[in-house]
Scaffold this motif. Sequence first.
Motif, PDB file in Angstrom:
ATOM      1  N   LEU A   1       0.815  -1.216   0.000  1.00  0.00           N
ATOM      2  CA  LEU A   1       0.000   0.000   0.000  1.00  0.00           C
ATOM      3  C   LEU A   1       0.849   1.267   0.000  1.00  0.00           C
TER       4      LEU A   1
ATOM      5  N   ALA B   1       1.864   2.041  -3.528  1.00  0.00           N
ATOM      6  CA  ALA B   1       0.634   2.186  -4.317  1.00  0.00           C
ATOM      7  C   ALA B   1      -0.053   3.515  -4.033  1.00  0.00           C
ATOM      8  N   LEU B   2       0.005   3.975  -2.790  1.00  0.00           N
ATOM      9  CA  LEU B   2      -0.652   5.229  -2.416  1.00  0.00           C
ATOM     10  C   LEU B   2       0.307   6.404  -2.354  1.00  0.00           C
TER      11      LEU B   2
ATOM     12  N   ARG C   1       0.388   1.145 -10.182  1.00  0.00           N
ATOM     13  CA  ARG C   1      -0.264   1.662  -8.968  1.00  0.00           C
ATOM     14  C   ARG C   1      -1.633   1.016  -8.769  1.00  0.00           C
TER      15      ARG C   1
ATOM     16  N   LEU D   1      -2.284  -1.649  -5.757  1.00  0.00           N
ATOM     17  CA  LEU D   1      -3.297  -1.310  -4.756  1.00  0.00           C
ATOM     18  C   LEU D   1      -4.338  -2.421  -4.649  1.00  0.00           C
TER      19      LEU D   1
END
Length: 182
Positions: A38, A41-42, A66, A70
């Motif tokens: 995460l 991804a974030l 991404r 996620l």
Amino acid sequence: MLLAVVALPAALAALLAAPGRAGRAARAAAPFAALPGLVPALGPGGEAEVGWLFLGARLGVDETARVFLLLAALVWTAAGLSLGPTLDRLGPASTRFLVFALLAMSGTLGAAVSLDAISFYAFFATMTLAAYGVAVAIPTAFARRAGRVYIGMAVLGEALLLAGLAMAATAAGGVGLAEIRT
């Protein structure tokens, strides 16, 4: 951080074989092994070159990665958190099941952050073959049959993927996924 996304589930899979505290700690941490995915991804993304991995792996998070990272991190975390009752029912087979699930997780997350065709294929193959171990972790006739069907389809899919990647890389003049896409 990108290497940790892939390495944590694999390391936990290896630690599950350890006796005593290390094995119990790995088992307790397993449901959360995808959570490091995460962060990239974030977050802002980024790129890393890992020279010793797969003849020089390039890992990174672009806009496509991404989304997949996620989703993979969220789905694997949800699956991990729901495993408790399943592992209880599996009894002695639960460790085998968990090892293969963690290796499949590592392959899934690795495929999501791969920026080159070689790394992508290696992580994809890891995910595919480890998923076979998940399918046959319960030693029943049904699981063995399902495993035989799965592995046959998986090997065919792997061969087609490898052929496609080889043709695309040849046409693109390089193994970078960004080069292949254009």
